[in-house]
Structures are given as structure tokens and as C-alpha cells.
Design an enzyme around this catalytic site. Structure first.
Site, short mmCIF file in Angstrom:
data_model
loop_
_atom_site.label_atom_id
_atom_site.label_comp_id
_atom_site.label_asym_id
_atom_site.label_seq_id
_atom_site.Cartn_x
_atom_site.Cartn_y
_atom_site.Cartn_z
N MET A 89 -28.06 -41.47 -21.91
CA MET A 89 -28.47 -42.42 -20.88
C MET A 89 -29.88 -42.97 -21.05
SD MET A 89 -25.73 -42.76 -19.32
CE MET A 89 -26.19 -43.73 -17.88
N ASN A 106 -21.98 -46.32 -30.49
CA ASN A 106 -21.96 -45.95 -29.08
C ASN A 106 -20.59 -46.27 -28.50
OD1 ASN A 106 -23.03 -45.28 -26.44
ND2 ASN A 106 -23.15 -47.48 -26.00
N HIS A 108 -18.84 -47.56 -24.95
CA HIS A 108 -19.22 -48.22 -23.70
C HIS A 108 -17.94 -48.49 -22.89
CE1 HIS A 108 -21.60 -50.66 -21.01
NE2 HIS A 108 -20.65 -51.57 -21.06
N SER A 135 -15.09 -49.83 -25.43
CA SER A 135 -15.43 -50.37 -26.75
C SER A 135 -16.32 -49.38 -27.49
CB SER A 135 -16.23 -51.68 -26.60
OG SER A 135 -15.57 -52.61 -25.77
N GLU A 141 -30.86 -53.44 -31.35
CA GLU A 141 -31.92 -53.52 -30.35
C GLU A 141 -31.41 -54.13 -29.03
OE1 GLU A 141 -32.21 -54.22 -33.52
OE2 GLU A 141 -34.06 -53.33 -34.30
N ASP A 144 -25.96 -52.70 -25.67
CA ASP A 144 -24.50 -52.86 -25.77
C ASP A 144 -24.11 -54.12 -26.54
OD1 ASP A 144 -24.22 -50.53 -24.21
OD2 ASP A 144 -24.34 -51.67 -22.36
C1 GRF Z 1 -18.54 -42.58 -20.74
O1 GRF Z 1 -17.85 -43.33 -19.79
C2 GRF Z 1 -19.09 -43.47 -21.80
O2 GRF Z 1 -18.30 -44.59 -22.05
C3 GRF Z 1 -20.42 -43.91 -21.21
O3 GRF Z 1 -20.89 -42.80 -20.52
C4 GRF Z 1 -19.81 -41.96 -20.14
C5 GRF Z 1 -20.09 -40.61 -20.72
O4 GRF Z 1 -19.18 -39.63 -20.31
N1 GRF Z 1 -21.30 -44.39 -22.25
P1 GRF Z 1 -19.14 -38.24 -21.05
O5 GRF Z 1 -20.53 -37.61 -20.93
O6 GRF Z 1 -18.77 -38.48 -22.48
O7 GRF Z 1 -18.12 -37.42 -20.32
#
Ligand code: GRF
Length: 187
Positions: A89, A106, A108, A135, A141, A144
């Protein structure tokens, strides 16, 4: 001779369900390190219980460059070649992205390029979408914004709330991410 196995490092901040899917469905890659900015992340406890190498570094009270240098060193010490963000995050700095250019992916929870950023499911529902999804993309940079490597669609059903939709999209994430990571490591 067997094909070389790519070493992957996974960055998480929370429950880590995508990280667990990447570990449990690993093929063509090996999870060499699970790192977190949250020492008490549930996913870190799970990784330790499963005998996986972990590294945690809180960013609190230190400059961002120092925090990222510590993560970078841990990844390199573990011989990581590809980084998979899984519910991490924190925004990576442009410097960090440049050092790992083309090597970070990543997942998303939207059908990019729609709904970058947070609250993707609520925003998709408010916009009257019939279909949501997830996705996997290359990290650049731009938030998403990198090349989309793969997507899975999930229909929005009558009576859905952002939470019920998120739960179904999460199941799709757990199928999509290991497959796309394996393909990415092979290319
Ligand atoms: C998922 O929904 C992912 O797409 C987003 O954050 C969430 C993470 O969930 N980037 P977890 O920690 O993998 O359970």
C-alpha cells in the site's frame, strides 16, 4: 537441463491472500523473499509459519530513501530478480522503480485503464458497470499505469455490494496472478 527458476520477491502490507496464492501456485518461479512495510502484517506471520524468508522494515521515522534502500538490499541479498507487489500500500519512488525498471509487477482490482487508485469496486458500481475485474500490470512511475499483462473479468450481479464484488474479484485475482507471474518470468 531444467530451465532456471526465476527468484521472486513479494511486497505486501496486509493480509497477503495474493501472496499466499503466488506461493501455493508457484511454478517456473520461486518465492525467495516476502517483504513488508508492516512488521505485524498477517501475511508475514503466515509466511513465517510456512518457513519462507521474510523481511520487514517500518518506514516510520526514517527518510523514504533509507526505507527503500533497506528493502532494496534485502531483495538483492535474496537474489530476487522480479518483484511482485501484492497489496503493497505504499507508492514506490521513481528512483526505486528506475532501479528495477521492467522487473516489478502489480495486481490491481479493476479492469485497467479504468479505475486506477483506491475504492475501485464502489466506483465501478456507481458508474453502472456490468463487469468488474482485475489486472496484472508492469509497474512504472505512473500509478497503476504500466503495460497490462493480463486481466480477468467478473460480472457485477444484482444485489452486489462493493464487499461482495470484492470477494469474487479476489478469487479471480488468486487464479490470475500466479499464471501471469509465471508467464512474465518466462518471457
Ligand atoms: C487486492 O485486492 C489487490 O488487488 C490490491 O490489494 C488487495 C490485496 O489483498 N492491490 P491481499 O493482501 O492480497 O489479500
Amino acid at each position: 537441463m531444467a530451465a532456471p527458476v526465476t527468484k521472486v520477491g513479494i511486497l505486501i502490507s496486509g493480509r497477503g491472500s495474493n501472496m499466499m496464492a503466488l506461493v501455493e501456485q508457484a511454478r517456473g518461479y520461486e518465492v525467495a523473499l516476502i517483504a513488508s512495510d508492516k512488521p505485524d502484517a498477517a501475511g508475514i506471520a503466515w509466511a513465517q509459519q510456512h518457513g519462507l524468508a521474510t523481511f520487514t522494515q517500518s518506514p516510520k521515522g526514517i527518510p523514504k530513501a533509507e526505507y527503500e534502500a533497506a528493502i532494496d538490499a534485502a531483495l538483492r541479498d535474496a537474489s530476487v530478480e522480479i518483484i511482485a507487489l501484492a497489496g503493497y500500500m505504499r507508492l514506490l519512488s521513481d528512483d526505486f522503480v528506475a532501479r528495477w525498471r521492467g522487473k516489478i509487477i502489480n495486481i490491481h482490482p479493476s479492469l485497467l485503464p479504468k479505475y486506477k487508485g483506491l475504492d475501485t469496486h464502489a466506483r465501478a458500481m456507481e458508474a453502472g458497470e456490468a463487469v468488474a475485474g482485475c489486472s496484472v500490470h508492469v509497474v512504472t512511475e505512473e500509478l497503476d499505469g504500466g503495460e497490462v499483462l493480463g486481466q480477468a473479468e467478473v460480472p457485477i450481479l444484482p444485489g452486489d455490494t462493493p464487499d461482495t464484488l470484492a470477494a469474487r474479484v479476489l478469487e479471480a485475482e488468486h487464479r490470475l496472478y500466479p499464471r501471469i507471474l509465471a508467464e512474465f518470468c518466462a518471457r
